[in-house]
Design a protein around this motif. Structure first.
Motif, PDB file in Angstrom:
ATOM      1  N   ASP A  73     -18.991 -10.538  30.518  1.00 14.38           N
ATOM      2  CA  ASP A  73     -17.854 -10.860  31.384  1.00 14.38           C
ATOM      3  C   ASP A  73     -17.849 -12.371  31.573  1.00 14.38           C
ATOM      4  O   ASP A  73     -18.727 -12.929  32.227  1.00 14.38           O
ATOM      5  CB  ASP A  73     -17.994 -10.148  32.729  1.00 14.38           C
ATOM      6  CG  ASP A  73     -16.874 -10.509  33.704  1.00 14.38           C
ATOM      7  OD1 ASP A  73     -15.888 -11.139  33.293  1.00 14.38           O
ATOM      8  OD2 ASP A  73     -17.000 -10.156  34.892  1.00 14.38           O
ATOM      9  N   TRP A  74     -16.860 -13.035  30.974  1.00 19.10           N
ATOM     10  CA  TRP A  74     -16.751 -14.484  31.068  1.00 19.10           C
ATOM     11  C   TRP A  74     -15.445 -14.839  31.766  1.00 19.10           C
ATOM     12  O   TRP A  74     -14.370 -14.582  31.237  1.00 19.10           O
ATOM     13  CB  TRP A  74     -16.815 -15.144  29.692  1.00 19.10           C
ATOM     14  CG  TRP A  74     -16.696 -16.616  29.766  1.00 19.10           C
ATOM     15  CD1 TRP A  74     -15.701 -17.389  29.265  1.00 19.10           C
ATOM     16  CD2 TRP A  74     -17.600 -17.518  30.410  1.00 19.10           C
ATOM     17  NE1 TRP A  74     -15.922 -18.706  29.553  1.00 19.10           N
ATOM     18  CE2 TRP A  74     -17.085 -18.808  30.272  1.00 19.10           C
ATOM     19  CE3 TRP A  74     -18.797 -17.344  31.111  1.00 19.10           C
ATOM     20  CZ2 TRP A  74     -17.717 -19.939  30.787  1.00 19.10           C
ATOM     21  CZ3 TRP A  74     -19.424 -18.459  31.623  1.00 19.10           C
ATOM     22  CH2 TRP A  74     -18.892 -19.734  31.449  1.00 19.10           C
ATOM     23  N   GLN A  75     -15.577 -15.359  32.949  1.00 16.44           N
ATOM     24  CA  GLN A  75     -14.435 -15.797  33.753  1.00 16.44           C
ATOM     25  C   GLN A  75     -13.399 -14.674  33.907  1.00 16.44           C
ATOM     26  O   GLN A  75     -12.199 -14.881  33.758  1.00 16.44           O
ATOM     27  CB  GLN A  75     -13.818 -17.060  33.163  1.00 16.44           C
ATOM     28  CG  GLN A  75     -14.813 -18.206  33.124  1.00 16.44           C
ATOM     29  CD  GLN A  75     -14.264 -19.459  32.472  1.00 16.44           C
ATOM     30  OE1 GLN A  75     -13.392 -19.410  31.612  1.00 16.44           O
ATOM     31  NE2 GLN A  75     -14.798 -20.602  32.883  1.00 16.44           N
ATOM     32  N   GLY A  76     -13.908 -13.466  34.197  1.00 12.85           N
ATOM     33  CA  GLY A  76     -13.041 -12.326  34.452  1.00 12.85           C
ATOM     34  C   GLY A  76     -12.520 -11.605  33.220  1.00 12.85           C
ATOM     35  O   GLY A  76     -11.712 -10.687  33.347  1.00 12.85           O
ATOM     36  N   ARG A  77     -12.983 -11.998  32.044  1.00  8.41           N
ATOM     37  CA  ARG A  77     -12.557 -11.338  30.791  1.00  8.41           C
ATOM     38  C   ARG A  77     -13.772 -10.935  29.985  1.00  8.41           C
ATOM     39  O   ARG A  77     -14.776 -11.638  29.966  1.00  8.41           O
ATOM     40  CB  ARG A  77     -11.744 -12.304  29.928  1.00  8.41           C
ATOM     41  CG  ARG A  77     -10.395 -12.635  30.445  1.00  8.41           C
ATOM     42  CD  ARG A  77      -9.671 -13.418  29.379  1.00  8.41           C
ATOM     43  NE  ARG A  77      -8.287 -13.552  29.750  1.00  8.41           N
ATOM     44  CZ  ARG A  77      -7.535 -14.545  29.368  1.00  8.41           C
ATOM     45  NH1 ARG A  77      -8.022 -15.499  28.610  1.00  8.41           N
ATOM     46  NH2 ARG A  77      -6.274 -14.604  29.726  1.00  8.41           N
ATOM     47  N   ASP A  78     -13.640  -9.820  29.294  1.00  8.80           N
ATOM     48  CA  ASP A  78     -14.703  -9.420  28.385  1.00  8.80           C
ATOM     49  C   ASP A  78     -14.591 -10.217  27.090  1.00  8.80           C
ATOM     50  O   ASP A  78     -13.505 -10.311  26.495  1.00  8.80           O
ATOM     51  CB  ASP A  78     -14.616  -7.925  28.056  1.00  8.80           C
ATOM     52  CG  ASP A  78     -15.183  -7.054  29.152  1.00  8.80           C
ATOM     53  OD1 ASP A  78     -15.940  -7.568  30.009  1.00  8.80           O
ATOM     54  OD2 ASP A  78     -14.884  -5.850  29.158  1.00  8.80           O
TER      55      ASP A  78
END
Length: 163
Positions: A73-78
């Motif tokens: 999970d990077w900045q709210g995105r997979d």
């Protein structure tokens, strides 16, 4: 790319590799040497990994390192995150770049996410060079926590995945 470089799915052989990689030289930018118990837990996580895969890097049939990708999970995105390590005896031959490209192809074929990211420390020149040589785009510098509780400044490199 050399025909003598292959990726094998993570297996029990990986535990020995993790112990061989658990040196001050190879863990300098990763929070330092781990205890035996931490190495064993890492090995078990790699065996049970879902949302990606870890591989043994084989050079002419000999275990030379590891590479893999997993969901992050990077900045709210997979996204897929990747990591790689080559044993000192095999360094300087371009194997990390080749392994990273093979891993990216696997992630693109087998996965569902559009990006593969790497987050090497800004101070790890060799790892950043691997990303650059593999065609990753430098997105910028970021704060990153790895391992948990260990905060570092990292470069955020990304590569678009396509089959």
């Amino acid at each position: 790319m050399t025909d003598s470089l292959t990726l094998a799915p993570w297996s029990e052989q990986g535990l020995d590799l993790l112990h061989r990689q658990n040196t001050p030289e190879l863990t300098e930018h990763l929070g330092g040497v781990e205890s035996t118990e931490q190495v064993e837990r890492r090995h078990e996580r790699y065996l049970a990994l879902t949302g990606g895969q870890m591989f043994l890097l084989l050079h002419e049939g000999e275990v030379a390192g590891s590479v893999g990708y997993w969901t992050h999970d990077w900045q709210g995105r997979d996204v897929y995150e990747t990591g790689y390590a080559v044993l000192p005896a095999f360094q300087g031959r371009g194997l990390a770049v080749q392994a990273l490209l093979l891993c990216a192809r696997r992630a693109g074929r087998e996965g569902t996410l559009p990006w593969l990211h790497a987050f090497p420390s800004v101070h790890h020149g060799a790892s950043n060079a691997v990303c650059r040589k593999a065609g990753f785009e430098l997105v910028g510098e970021v704060a990153f926590e790895y391992p948990p509780g260990h905060h570092i400044r990292s470069n955020n490199w990304r590569l678009a995945l396509a089959d």
